[in-house]
Design a protein around this motif. Structure first.
Motif, PDB file in Angstrom:
ATOM      1  N   UNK A   4       0.833  -1.198   0.000  1.00 20.37           N
ATOM      2  CA  UNK A   4       0.000   0.000   0.000  1.00 20.37           C
ATOM      3  C   UNK A   4       0.863   1.242   0.000  1.00 20.37           C
ATOM      4  N   UNK A   5       0.273   2.365  -0.389  1.00 19.76           N
ATOM      5  CA  UNK A   5       1.039   3.603  -0.369  1.00 19.76           C
ATOM      6  C   UNK A   5       1.081   4.173   1.047  1.00 19.76           C
ATOM      7  N   UNK A   6       1.689   5.330   1.199  1.00 16.45           N
ATOM      8  CA  UNK A   6       1.912   5.912   2.523  1.00 16.45           C
ATOM      9  C   UNK A   6       0.630   6.355   3.216  1.00 16.45           C
ATOM     10  N   UNK A   7      -0.480   6.370   2.519  1.00 12.67           N
ATOM     11  CA  UNK A   7      -1.751   6.738   3.132  1.00 12.67           C
ATOM     12  C   UNK A   7      -2.367   5.630   3.964  1.00 12.67           C
ATOM     13  N   UNK A   8      -1.811   4.442   3.888  1.00 14.99           N
ATOM     14  CA  UNK A   8      -2.321   3.307   4.644  1.00 14.99           C
ATOM     15  C   UNK A   8      -1.482   3.088   5.895  1.00 14.99           C
TER      16      UNK A   8
ATOM     17  N   UNK B 203       7.951   0.928  -4.411  1.00 19.56           N
ATOM     18  CA  UNK B 203       7.245   1.734  -5.407  1.00 19.56           C
ATOM     19  C   UNK B 203       7.203   1.032  -6.760  1.00 19.56           C
ATOM     20  N   UNK B 204       8.308   0.406  -7.146  1.00 15.31           N
ATOM     21  CA  UNK B 204       8.328  -0.334  -8.420  1.00 15.31           C
ATOM     22  C   UNK B 204       7.342  -1.489  -8.388  1.00 15.31           C
ATOM     23  N   UNK B 205       7.310  -2.210  -7.283  1.00 17.14           N
ATOM     24  CA  UNK B 205       6.408  -3.356  -7.176  1.00 17.14           C
ATOM     25  C   UNK B 205       4.950  -2.897  -7.134  1.00 17.14           C
ATOM     26  N   UNK B 206       4.682  -1.783  -6.473  1.00 14.64           N
ATOM     27  CA  UNK B 206       3.322  -1.273  -6.353  1.00 14.64           C
ATOM     28  C   UNK B 206       2.815  -0.647  -7.646  1.00 14.64           C
TER      29      UNK B 206
ATOM     30  N   UNK C 147       3.790   6.696  -9.393  1.00 17.92           N
ATOM     31  CA  UNK C 147       3.069   5.867  -8.436  1.00 17.92           C
ATOM     32  C   UNK C 147       3.471   6.107  -6.993  1.00 17.92           C
ATOM     33  N   UNK C 148       4.381   7.031  -6.730  1.00 14.72           N
ATOM     34  CA  UNK C 148       4.800   7.199  -5.353  1.00 14.72           C
ATOM     35  C   UNK C 148       4.479   8.598  -4.873  1.00 14.72           C
ATOM     36  N   UNK C 149       3.371   8.732  -4.164  1.00  9.71           N
ATOM     37  CA  UNK C 149       3.013   9.999  -3.564  1.00  9.71           C
ATOM     38  C   UNK C 149       2.872   9.782  -2.076  1.00  9.71           C
ATOM     39  N   UNK C 150       3.459  10.665  -1.328  1.00  8.01           N
ATOM     40  CA  UNK C 150       3.463  10.507   0.119  1.00  8.01           C
ATOM     41  C   UNK C 150       2.290  11.243   0.724  1.00  8.01           C
ATOM     42  N   UNK C 151       1.622  10.626   1.667  1.00  6.59           N
ATOM     43  CA  UNK C 151       0.510  11.242   2.371  1.00  6.59           C
ATOM     44  C   UNK C 151       0.974  11.662   3.751  1.00  6.59           C
ATOM     45  N   UNK C 152       0.433  12.761   4.266  1.00  7.06           N
ATOM     46  CA  UNK C 152       0.801  13.218   5.600  1.00  7.06           C
ATOM     47  C   UNK C 152      -0.044  12.573   6.679  1.00  7.06           C
ATOM     48  N   UNK C 153      -1.042  11.812   6.259  1.00  3.08           N
ATOM     49  CA  UNK C 153      -1.922  11.196   7.239  1.00  3.08           C
ATOM     50  C   UNK C 153      -1.202  10.049   7.940  1.00  3.08           C
TER      51      UNK C 153
END
Length: 177
Positions: A51-55, A82-85, A147-153
């Motif tokens: 999952x990305x950084x939002x999870x 990130x490559x795998x996601x 595909x790699x965006x960072x979330x602050x949550x």
């Protein structure tokens, strides 16, 4: 929210929530999360979702490290993660291009109970196309999105220690590669 495999088959889709809901909320109330949690509690610990950084980091859901030092194993982990996601982003792109009604304003103009049914049927048809290798020329020019965006949550998790240990173990193996 979509979960896919490495062949771009959609394994889980949840379109019951409006676009204003964060993916992490949808994940937290999904049957998919409960399924993976049960597998983990039953002792199955040999596979993970990405999952990305939002999870929230969970023992069955690996997320990237937040702001890893440059040149560190954590940064290397994030790049590989990130490559795998990337496959899920490509799957979503192919899915939306195959079923153009899912593009645009990000809403289907149907009753709230009907729109998820349309998405579910489209996902099944997408999988049929993948299975039978239906080649759609309009999909061949689909460029890979960032595909790699960072979330602050920051989300809390009751499994955070176990998940952190798993992610650290994966990261440690990268220093040996």
């Amino acid at each position: 929210m979509i979960i896919c495999d490495n062949k771009m088959k959609i394994r889980y889709v949840n379109a019951q929530f409006p676009g204003s809901n964060h993916d992490s909320h949808i994940w937290n109330v999904s049957n998919a999360r409960y399924f993976h949690e049960k597998k983990y509690l039953d002792g199955e610990r040999n596979s993970w979702l990405l999952g990305d950084a939002g999870y929230a980091l969970e023992p069955w859901l690996m997320t990237p490290f937040r702001t890893p030092p440059s040149g560190s194993p954590e940064e290397k982990y994030n790049k590989i993660h990130a490559k795998a996601r990337n496959i899920v982003e490509r799957t979503i792109g192919v899915f939306k291009n195959r079923f153009r009604c899912l593009l645009g304003a990000r809403e289907l103009h149907y009753e709230p109970w009907k729109a998820p049914q349309i998405v579910n049927v489209a996902a099944v048809l997408h999988n049929v196309c993948i299975h039978y290798r239906v080649n759609d020329e309009s999909l061949e020019n689909n460029s890979e999105p960032n595909i790699f965006t960072e979330s602050n949550e920051i989300l809390s998790s009751t499994y955070n220690d176990a998940a952190s240990q798993i992610r650290e173990a994966i990261c440690a193996t990268l220093t040996r590669v």
